[in-house]
Design an enzyme around this catalytic site. Structure first.
Site: not given
Ligand SMILES: [Zn+2]
Length: 212
Positions: A42, A56, A110, A176
């Site tokens: 992102h 995030e 992430h 993640e």
């Protein structure tokens, strides 16, 4: 690779100190200075998941920057990042950039969302043993470092058809790192020592995979 400078240096060193060169000959599996591509998920107009006062995009950048710094301080590696500030990058940019650079490995970072707890990692479905080893090595090292701070659920090694895993031309893994929308996970993600441990896990996993 055959004939890289690192292998030659080691062979010459072995000869100089009177050791047999043979045990060293097969050791370097990668270029003398591997090229590690770090992809903080992102950024810019894309905040990623947002909850519990956290974004995030900010967490992934912090983890990736610290991973870069630990790697460069500890081992002889080249590191390139898809972004080093809070800017927008398309998914195509990220993989095009890594492919054009000729990265040895691609590591995308992430934070999870959607209700859950713990750590998981992803590879592209059907990849070969080298990418599986990258995933398992990064996975176990990140988990071990996170667990120096707190008990962490291991959600497992998973596969998914994700752009950055599919379009990258080198072994690729996506992590993640806990759930931003789970309060207990978010409280860990707010801790500087947890972010640093997570970065150390990525760096150590990368180094172990590359045989550094
Ligand atoms: Zn994400």
């Amino acid at each position: 690779m055959i004939g890289n400078p690192g292998a030659r240096r080691r062979t010459l060193l072995a000869a100089a100190v009177g050791l047999a060169a043979a045990p060293f000959a097969a050791s370097p599996a990668f270029a003398a200075v591997p090229k590690v591509y770090l992809d903080p998920g992102h950024g810019g107009t894309d905040a990623g998941a947002v909850a519990n006062g956290l974004q995030e995009k900010t967490l992934t950048l912090n983890i990736a920057l610290q991973t870069r710094d630990i790697l460069k301080a500890s081992w002889n590696v080249d590191v390139r990042m898809s972004r080093t500030t809070d800017i927008t990058r398309s998914l195509a940019y990220r993989t095009d950039d890594a492919n054009a650079w000729g990265a040895t490995i691609f590591v995308s970072i992430h934070i999870n969302a959607g209700g859950g707890t713990g750590f998981e990692s992803y590879r592209y479905p059907g990849v070969g043993a080298t990418t599986q080893r990258l995933q398992s090595t990064v996975h176990s090292n990140v988990l071990a470092q996170m667990r120096t701070i707190s008990a962490i659920t291991d959600r497992g090694l998973k596969s998914a058809d994700l752009h950055v895993l599919r379009e990258s031309a080198m072994p690729a893994v996506l992590t993640e790192n806990l759930f931003i929308d789970t309060v207990a996970n978010a409280n860990l993600l707010k801790r500087a020592d947890f972010i640093t441990a997570t970065a150390r896990g990525h760096a150590q996993g990368i180094a172990a995979f590359l045989g550094l």
